[in-house]
Design a protein around this motif. Structure first.
Motif, PDB file in Angstrom:
ATOM      1  N   ILE A  27       0.821  -1.131  -0.008  1.00 32.80           N
ATOM      2  CA  ILE A  27       0.212  -0.030  -0.170  1.00 32.80           C
ATOM      3  C   ILE A  27       0.774   1.056  -0.006  1.00 32.80           C
ATOM      4  N   ALA A  28       2.009   1.231   0.531  1.00 33.16           N
ATOM      5  CA  ALA A  28       2.707   2.355   0.609  1.00 33.16           C
ATOM      6  C   ALA A  28       3.786   2.620  -0.419  1.00 33.16           C
ATOM      7  N   GLY A  29       4.153   3.760  -0.914  1.00 30.73           N
ATOM      8  CA  GLY A  29       5.132   4.002  -1.992  1.00 30.73           C
ATOM      9  C   GLY A  29       4.612   4.807  -2.935  1.00 30.73           C
ATOM     10  N   PRO A  30       5.163   4.807  -4.025  1.00 33.24           N
ATOM     11  CA  PRO A  30       4.635   5.689  -5.200  1.00 33.24           C
ATOM     12  C   PRO A  30       3.227   5.239  -5.804  1.00 33.24           C
ATOM     13  N   ASP A  31       3.007   4.126  -5.502  1.00 28.82           N
ATOM     14  CA  ASP A  31       1.752   3.739  -6.356  1.00 28.82           C
ATOM     15  C   ASP A  31       0.749   3.651  -5.074  1.00 28.82           C
ATOM     16  N   ALA A  32       0.650   4.393  -3.933  1.00 30.56           N
ATOM     17  CA  ALA A  32      -0.153   4.311  -2.891  1.00 30.56           C
ATOM     18  C   ALA A  32      -1.709   4.530  -3.076  1.00 30.56           C
TER      19      ALA A  32
END
Length: 87
Positions: A27-32
């Motif tokens: 869920i975390a990161g650039p595509d959250a």
């Protein structure tokens, strides 16, 4: 006296609670944002709730100060959980 002891116990429990960072996997990161939308589409509310509980200690909505329709976002206080990277 009981209230004092209960308050002390709650404070110590908060310090010992470990929040599983695994809840943020995928869920975390650039595509959250896209990942969150996928959770919404799948109606995975349990996972969404777990993420909210991981991130936020409290969300407090104060009473309205003006009459009328609408929601004043300025009266919302979000208290984040302290980082716990010891896991």
């Amino acid at each position: 006296m009981r209230a004092v002891v209960l308050k002390r116990m709650k404070e110590r429990q908060r310090k010992t609670v470990k929040r599983p960072i695994v809840v943020l996997e995928g869920i975390a990161g650039p595509d959250a944002e896209t990942s969150w939308e996928r959770l919404e589409e799948a109606e995975d509310y349990a996972r969404m709730n777990a993420i909210y509980r991981f991130l936020f200690a409290a969300v407090i909505v104060r009473p309205p100060t003006q009459k009328g329709r609408g929601f004043g976002t300025g009266r919302v206080d979000i208290r984040p959980n302290p980082p716990d990277w010891s896991e």
